[in-house]
Design a protein around this motif. Structure first.
Motif, PDB file in Angstrom:
ATOM      1  N   LYS A  90      14.480  58.233  58.282  1.00 47.60           N
ATOM      2  CA  LYS A  90      16.107  57.430  57.890  1.00 47.60           C
ATOM      3  C   LYS A  90      16.208  56.484  56.662  1.00 47.60           C
ATOM      4  N   GLU A  91      14.665  56.397  56.279  1.00 40.36           N
ATOM      5  CA  GLU A  91      14.635  55.661  54.979  1.00 40.36           C
ATOM      6  C   GLU A  91      14.198  56.640  53.974  1.00 40.36           C
ATOM      7  N   ALA A  92      13.858  57.336  54.181  1.00 36.50           N
ATOM      8  CA  ALA A  92      13.527  58.913  53.366  1.00 36.50           C
ATOM      9  C   ALA A  92      14.535  60.553  53.093  1.00 36.50           C
ATOM     10  N   ILE A  93      16.010  60.468  53.795  1.00 37.55           N
ATOM     11  CA  ILE A  93      16.790  61.266  53.258  1.00 37.55           C
ATOM     12  C   ILE A  93      17.087  61.024  51.509  1.00 37.55           C
ATOM     13  N   TYR A  94      17.037  62.050  51.183  1.00 37.49           N
ATOM     14  CA  TYR A  94      17.382  62.562  49.740  1.00 37.49           C
ATOM     15  C   TYR A  94      18.410  64.326  49.463  1.00 37.49           C
ATOM     16  N   THR A  95      19.151  63.912  49.081  1.00 38.27           N
ATOM     17  CA  THR A  95      19.671  65.196  48.419  1.00 38.27           C
ATOM     18  C   THR A  95      19.858  64.915  46.315  1.00 38.27           C
ATOM     19  N   ARG A  96      21.008  65.916  45.950  1.00 38.02           N
ATOM     20  CA  ARG A  96      21.032  66.306  44.314  1.00 38.02           C
ATOM     21  C   ARG A  96      21.923  65.663  44.501  1.00 38.02           C
ATOM     22  N   GLU A  97      22.370  65.052  42.943  1.00 34.33           N
ATOM     23  CA  GLU A  97      23.450  64.953  42.755  1.00 34.33           C
ATOM     24  C   GLU A  97      24.664  66.231  42.132  1.00 34.33           C
ATOM     25  N   GLU A  98      23.844  67.004  41.639  1.00 33.84           N
ATOM     26  CA  GLU A  98      25.416  68.133  41.945  1.00 33.84           C
ATOM     27  C   GLU A  98      25.385  69.068  42.954  1.00 33.84           C
ATOM     28  N   ASP A  99      25.195  68.179  43.950  1.00 35.82           N
ATOM     29  CA  ASP A  99      25.633  68.893  45.866  1.00 35.82           C
ATOM     30  C   ASP A  99      26.165  67.346  45.825  1.00 35.82           C
ATOM     31  N   VAL A 100      25.668  66.708  45.869  1.00 38.23           N
ATOM     32  CA  VAL A 100      27.491  65.145  46.000  1.00 38.23           C
ATOM     33  C   VAL A 100      28.353  65.903  45.382  1.00 38.23           C
ATOM     34  N   LYS A 101      28.737  65.822  43.996  1.00 41.95           N
ATOM     35  CA  LYS A 101      29.325  66.155  43.659  1.00 41.95           C
ATOM     36  C   LYS A 101      30.858  67.212  44.415  1.00 41.95           C
ATOM     37  N   PHE A 102      29.655  68.661  44.918  1.00 42.89           N
ATOM     38  CA  PHE A 102      30.629  69.080  46.211  1.00 42.89           C
ATOM     39  C   PHE A 102      31.126  68.740  46.917  1.00 42.89           C
ATOM     40  N   TRP A 103      30.030  67.896  47.871  1.00 42.81           N
ATOM     41  CA  TRP A 103      30.627  67.633  49.521  1.00 42.81           C
ATOM     42  C   TRP A 103      31.613  66.490  48.897  1.00 42.81           C
ATOM     43  N   LEU A 104      31.820  66.309  47.520  1.00 44.16           N
ATOM     44  CA  LEU A 104      33.289  64.781  47.028  1.00 44.16           C
ATOM     45  C   LEU A 104      33.687  65.507  47.283  1.00 44.16           C
ATOM     46  N   GLU A 105      34.307  66.774  47.373  1.00 45.22           N
ATOM     47  CA  GLU A 105      35.093  67.922  46.350  1.00 45.22           C
ATOM     48  C   GLU A 105      36.130  67.877  47.882  1.00 45.22           C
ATOM     49  N   LYS A 106      35.265  68.104  48.801  1.00 43.64           N
ATOM     50  CA  LYS A 106      35.328  68.484  50.184  1.00 43.64           C
ATOM     51  C   LYS A 106      35.611  67.078  50.797  1.00 43.64           C
ATOM     52  N   GLY A 107      35.749  66.550  50.570  1.00 43.01           N
ATOM     53  CA  GLY A 107      36.470  64.482  51.370  1.00 43.01           C
ATOM     54  C   GLY A 107      35.709  64.461  51.733  1.00 43.01           C
ATOM     55  N   VAL A 108      33.905  64.548  51.459  1.00 43.52           N
ATOM     56  CA  VAL A 108      33.246  63.216  52.439  1.00 43.52           C
ATOM     57  C   VAL A 108      33.413  62.243  51.783  1.00 43.52           C
ATOM     58  N   ASP A 109      32.979  61.096  52.806  1.00 43.40           N
ATOM     59  CA  ASP A 109      33.329  59.826  51.750  1.00 43.40           C
ATOM     60  C   ASP A 109      31.324  59.560  51.205  1.00 43.40           C
ATOM     61  N   GLY A 110      31.924  59.454  49.450  1.00 48.10           N
ATOM     62  CA  GLY A 110      31.288  59.069  48.535  1.00 48.10           C
ATOM     63  C   GLY A 110      29.979  57.093  49.217  1.00 48.10           C
TER      64      GLY A 110
END
Length: 197
Positions: A90-110
């Motif tokens: 729960k406290e150790a889930i990581y991702t990348r900024e470039e992937d976040v940008k892609f998901w935000l463009e698809k409408g995921v809550d930032g």
């Protein structure tokens, strides 16, 4: 949402004050053609399921800088699998900024993402293997290898009575791939495997 999840369970070193195990989750964007479609997987029957398989192709090592934390309770919006796969992390889930940008463009809550401190922002932030103090924050590195996964469909050719050549799906091509993930930890105690021996 085109999401790929890696979960790692690392046994703790009890004599060094760690818990029984530590769980990590790394979430990245799944690119098209990276793995074969699930419909194709469902149709293929595996002969000799107990056989230890060797990958036909070794794909290069991928080095990923995981610079964003994912909020577990909101992560279901990104993938319904996060709730099950990452329950211990729960406290150790990581991702990348470039992937976040892609998901935000698809409408995921930032609001489910939180940018983590980087070495460029905090000059004193060292790699954990170089950090002498076990209670200081540092950049941890974790490597894993997927020894066998179905990465492509195989096509065979056939010739009909008239001599016309056609191709058809006739199996799976398997691959092996290694990953190294770098990510921020609030104390080196959470990254004791990343030490120089």
């Amino acid at each position: 949402q085109e999401v790929k999840i890696f979960r790692a369970l690392i046994l703790g070193e009890l004599e060094r004050g760690q818990s029984q195990f530590q769980a990590l989750c790394f979430v990245t964007r799944l690119h098209r053609n990276e793995i074969i479609p699930s419909e194709s997987m469902a149709k293929l029957r595996q002969k000799n399921p107990r056989t230890v398989r060797q990958a036909e192709e070794v794909r290069g090592l991928e080095h990923l800088s995981m610079d964003v934390a994912v909020n577990f309770s909101k992560g279901a919006q990104l993938s319904s699998h996060i709730h099950n796969v990452c329950a211990e992390a729960k406290e150790a889930i990581y991702t990348r900024e470039e992937d976040v940008k892609f998901w935000l463009e698809k409408g995921v809550d930032g609001s489910m993402f939180e940018v983590l401190p980087q070495g460029s922002d905090v000059p004193e932030l060292q790699r954990c293997r170089l950090c002498p103090d076990r209670w200081k924050p540092c950049i941890c590195s974790y490597s894993l290898s997927i020894e066998w996964y179905p990465c492509m469909l195989k096509y065979c050719r056939s010739r009909d009575a008239g001599g016309k050549v056609s191709s058809y799906k006739c199996g799976i091509r398997s691959c092996q791939k290694g990953y190294t993930f770098d990510y921020y930890v609030p104390q080196k105690q959470l990254c004791l495997w990343d030490e120089e021996t």
